[in-house]
Motif scaffolding. Sequence first.
Motif, PDB file in Angstrom:
ATOM      1  N   PRO A 209       1.132  -0.904  -0.215  1.00 52.65           N
ATOM      2  CA  PRO A 209       0.164   0.487   0.243  1.00 52.65           C
ATOM      3  C   PRO A 209       0.621   1.374   0.030  1.00 52.65           C
ATOM      4  CG  PRO A 209      -0.937  -1.492   2.100  1.00 52.65           C
ATOM      5  CD  PRO A 209       0.644  -2.342   1.493  1.00 52.65           C
ATOM      6  N   PRO A 210       0.220   2.456  -0.983  1.00 56.48           N
ATOM      7  CA  PRO A 210       0.972   3.505  -0.699  1.00 56.48           C
ATOM      8  C   PRO A 210       1.582   3.691   0.306  1.00 56.48           C
ATOM      9  CG  PRO A 210      -0.365   3.194  -2.160  1.00 56.48           C
ATOM     10  CD  PRO A 210      -0.978   2.789  -1.734  1.00 56.48           C
ATOM     11  N   GLY A 211       2.606   4.544   1.466  1.00 49.17           N
ATOM     12  CA  GLY A 211       2.865   4.903   2.561  1.00 49.17           C
ATOM     13  C   GLY A 211       3.366   4.014   3.599  1.00 49.17           C
ATOM     14  N   ALA A 212       3.254   2.661   3.120  1.00 48.80           N
ATOM     15  CA  ALA A 212       3.448   1.232   3.806  1.00 48.80           C
ATOM     16  C   ALA A 212       4.715   0.728   2.716  1.00 48.80           C
ATOM     17  CB  ALA A 212       2.797   0.711   3.809  1.00 48.80           C
ATOM     18  N   ARG A 213       5.181   1.188   2.203  1.00 53.74           N
ATOM     19  CA  ARG A 213       6.417   0.320   1.393  1.00 53.74           C
ATOM     20  C   ARG A 213       7.128  -0.002   1.517  1.00 53.74           C
ATOM     21  NH1 ARG A 213       3.622   3.217  -4.261  1.00 53.74           N
ATOM     22  NH2 ARG A 213       2.303   1.827  -4.723  1.00 53.74           N
ATOM     23  N   PRO A 214       8.175  -0.843   1.290  1.00 53.09           N
ATOM     24  CA  PRO A 214       9.942  -0.781   2.233  1.00 53.09           C
ATOM     25  C   PRO A 214      10.722   0.322   2.149  1.00 53.09           C
ATOM     26  CG  PRO A 214       8.772  -2.491   0.533  1.00 53.09           C
ATOM     27  CD  PRO A 214       8.007  -2.027  -0.012  1.00 53.09           C
ATOM     28  N   ALA A 215      11.476   0.153   2.699  1.00 50.36           N
ATOM     29  CA  ALA A 215      11.922   1.416   3.155  1.00 50.36           C
ATOM     30  C   ALA A 215      13.378   1.714   2.095  1.00 50.36           C
ATOM     31  CB  ALA A 215      13.201   0.819   4.557  1.00 50.36           C
ATOM     32  N   ALA A 216      13.940   0.396   1.043  1.00 48.26           N
ATOM     33  CA  ALA A 216      14.946   0.923   0.219  1.00 48.26           C
ATOM     34  C   ALA A 216      14.177  -0.514  -0.472  1.00 48.26           C
ATOM     35  CB  ALA A 216      16.131   0.619   0.961  1.00 48.26           C
ATOM     36  N   THR A 217      15.616  -0.635  -1.872  1.00 52.54           N
ATOM     37  CA  THR A 217      14.771  -1.610  -3.186  1.00 52.54           C
ATOM     38  C   THR A 217      16.254  -1.742  -3.478  1.00 52.54           C
ATOM     39  OG1 THR A 217      14.463   0.115  -4.172  1.00 52.54           O
ATOM     40  CG2 THR A 217      12.613  -1.094  -3.767  1.00 52.54           C
ATOM     41  N   LEU A 218      16.237  -2.799  -3.938  1.00 51.76           N
ATOM     42  CA  LEU A 218      17.799  -3.335  -4.676  1.00 51.76           C
ATOM     43  C   LEU A 218      17.271  -4.009  -6.202  1.00 51.76           C
ATOM     44  CD1 LEU A 218      21.095  -4.091  -4.750  1.00 51.76           C
ATOM     45  CD2 LEU A 218      20.142  -5.877  -3.749  1.00 51.76           C
ATOM     46  N   THR A 219      17.540  -3.067  -7.322  1.00 54.69           N
ATOM     47  CA  THR A 219      17.177  -3.792  -8.584  1.00 54.69           C
ATOM     48  C   THR A 219      18.674  -4.726  -9.138  1.00 54.69           C
ATOM     49  OG1 THR A 219      18.129  -1.714  -9.667  1.00 54.69           O
ATOM     50  CG2 THR A 219      15.726  -2.152  -8.844  1.00 54.69           C
ATOM     51  N   VAL A 220      17.854  -6.141  -9.421  1.00 51.72           N
ATOM     52  CA  VAL A 220      18.536  -6.616 -10.022  1.00 51.72           C
ATOM     53  C   VAL A 220      18.035  -7.177 -11.600  1.00 51.72           C
ATOM     54  CG1 VAL A 220      19.211  -7.901  -8.056  1.00 51.72           C
ATOM     55  CG2 VAL A 220      17.484  -8.724  -9.211  1.00 51.72           C
ATOM     56  N   ALA A 221      18.827  -7.516 -12.323  1.00 49.73           N
ATOM     57  CA  ALA A 221      18.352  -8.176 -14.155  1.00 49.73           C
ATOM     58  C   ALA A 221      18.198  -9.650 -14.553  1.00 49.73           C
ATOM     59  CB  ALA A 221      19.161  -7.668 -14.651  1.00 49.73           C
ATOM     60  N   ASN A 222      18.579 -10.637 -12.894  1.00 52.65           N
ATOM     61  CA  ASN A 222      17.423 -11.769 -13.110  1.00 52.65           C
ATOM     62  C   ASN A 222      17.080 -13.140 -11.767  1.00 52.65           C
ATOM     63  OD1 ASN A 222      20.159 -13.313 -12.895  1.00 52.65           O
ATOM     64  ND2 ASN A 222      21.092 -11.893 -14.648  1.00 52.65           N
ATOM     65  N   THR A 223      17.020 -14.048 -12.518  1.00 51.72           N
ATOM     66  CA  THR A 223      16.350 -14.880 -11.461  1.00 51.72           C
ATOM     67  C   THR A 223      17.350 -15.234 -10.205  1.00 51.72           C
ATOM     68  OG1 THR A 223      14.691 -15.377 -11.903  1.00 51.72           O
ATOM     69  CG2 THR A 223      15.415 -16.868 -10.373  1.00 51.72           C
ATOM     70  N   ASP A 224      18.639 -15.443 -11.169  1.00 47.82           N
ATOM     71  CA  ASP A 224      20.280 -16.030 -10.656  1.00 47.82           C
ATOM     72  C   ASP A 224      20.679 -14.887  -9.245  1.00 47.82           C
ATOM     73  OD1 ASP A 224      20.261 -18.568 -11.737  1.00 47.82           O
ATOM     74  OD2 ASP A 224      21.142 -17.772 -13.363  1.00 47.82           O
ATOM     75  N   ASP A 225      20.705 -13.298 -10.411  1.00 50.26           N
ATOM     76  CA  ASP A 225      21.011 -12.431  -9.227  1.00 50.26           C
ATOM     77  C   ASP A 225      19.365 -12.284  -8.009  1.00 50.26           C
ATOM     78  OD1 ASP A 225      23.219 -12.176 -10.792  1.00 50.26           O
ATOM     79  OD2 ASP A 225      22.605 -10.680 -12.164  1.00 50.26           O
ATOM     80  N   TRP A 226      18.838 -12.270  -8.077  1.00 52.07           N
ATOM     81  CA  TRP A 226      18.061 -12.148  -7.322  1.00 52.07           C
ATOM     82  C   TRP A 226      18.170 -13.179  -6.126  1.00 52.07           C
ATOM     83  CZ3 TRP A 226      14.041 -15.526  -5.877  1.00 52.07           C
ATOM     84  CH2 TRP A 226      12.930 -15.152  -4.931  1.00 52.07           C
ATOM     85  N   LEU A 227      18.521 -14.399  -6.469  1.00 53.20           N
ATOM     86  CA  LEU A 227      18.843 -15.199  -5.099  1.00 53.20           C
ATOM     87  C   LEU A 227      20.043 -14.913  -4.905  1.00 53.20           C
ATOM     88  CD1 LEU A 227      17.502 -18.340  -7.271  1.00 53.20           C
ATOM     89  CD2 LEU A 227      16.598 -17.793  -5.606  1.00 53.20           C
ATOM     90  N   THR A 228      20.938 -14.039  -5.614  1.00 60.06           N
ATOM     91  CA  THR A 228      22.395 -14.120  -4.512  1.00 60.06           C
ATOM     92  C   THR A 228      22.395 -12.866  -3.965  1.00 60.06           C
ATOM     93  OG1 THR A 228      23.138 -15.566  -7.146  1.00 60.06           O
ATOM     94  CG2 THR A 228      24.983 -13.933  -5.338  1.00 60.06           C
ATOM     95  N   ALA A 229      21.168 -12.169  -3.879  1.00 59.73           N
ATOM     96  CA  ALA A 229      21.442 -10.983  -4.019  1.00 59.73           C
ATOM     97  C   ALA A 229      21.010 -11.654  -2.130  1.00 59.73           C
ATOM     98  CB  ALA A 229      20.973  -9.851  -4.083  1.00 59.73           C
ATOM     99  N   ILE A 230      20.217 -12.103  -2.196  1.00 61.14           N
ATOM    100  CA  ILE A 230      18.124 -12.065  -0.806  1.00 61.14           C
ATOM    101  C   ILE A 230      19.595 -13.229  -0.086  1.00 61.14           C
ATOM    102  CG2 ILE A 230      16.901 -13.794  -0.512  1.00 61.14           C
ATOM    103  CD1 ILE A 230      15.024 -12.913  -2.998  1.00 61.14           C
TER     104      ILE A 230
END
Length: 302
Positions: A209-230
């Motif tokens: 919801p607006p006003g209750a969104r995450p404090a920050a974001t990290l952007t990646v380009a594929n699933t492999d990088d997504w898993l690695t970052a997490i």
Amino acid sequence: MSTGQRTGSIEVRHLRAFLAIADEGSVTRAATRLRVTQPVVSRTLAALEKHLGVRLVDRSTHHLALTPEGVAFRDKAAAAVAAFDEALDPGRLRDWPLRLGHAWSAFGPYTTPLLRTWQQRHPETPLELLRIDDRTAGLTRGEVDAALLRGPVSAPGLVTEVLFTEVRVAAVAADGPLATRASLSLADLTGGAVVLNTVSGATTLDLWPPGARPAATLTVANTDDWLTAIAAGRGCGVSGNSTAQMHPHAGVTYVPLDDAPPLPVLLARRDGPGHPALPRLAELAREIVAREQRERPGNSLG
């Protein structure tokens, strides 16, 4: 550089030149790739722009860039060239494979039943499953005949059908405090960064919801990088339950999300004539989903 059939005064070589410029970001490198001189590429691009009546490439800066019209035309040009090359491929005239794209997780738990059943029923038409890191899994660029996509897709010229929905899960670092929870809410993820796959992923900040969104974001380009970052503890993520099944990771724990809306899984194709086997693919996909859900009514797909 090969020539091709004409559309008025425009030939396939004009599209190839434009795509080479778009890919290389340079007329000089495009000329090298196409094995012609730089003036030839420049004249070919100018002829294409004159025919279309729009500027496709911005030459006013030190770094060549596509104009908004060029970005929009790129997918159309790629699809046209791919269709032209495919039509003239003698191998495909004998065995015309059906190319099914996906960006991640394919058909979830139905992937193996789909591939096996297709091979048994339609051995004359190979079904090729291709992972392509793109929001439409290569469909708008003509790289595939159909695609399995997740979440709403706004690309023009596509026909989509919802095959099933799956529950969403949070992906968190396996050694983090959230990994011990039996379930989570979207609000539980807002204290730190959320990792977003902005190229092919289905999760955006609009999930909160607006006003209750995450404090920050990290952007990646594929699933492999997504898993690695997490796994590295740089943030958490949200995905469909199929991701937990298809992409297990020693450093990532998947936890059910109580309040996230289900994620639709779509079968998409381009609007217009396509591979003759597409209706059979859609029919089989529906059949397998119905059969598997009937046999496993307690599954967690949603």
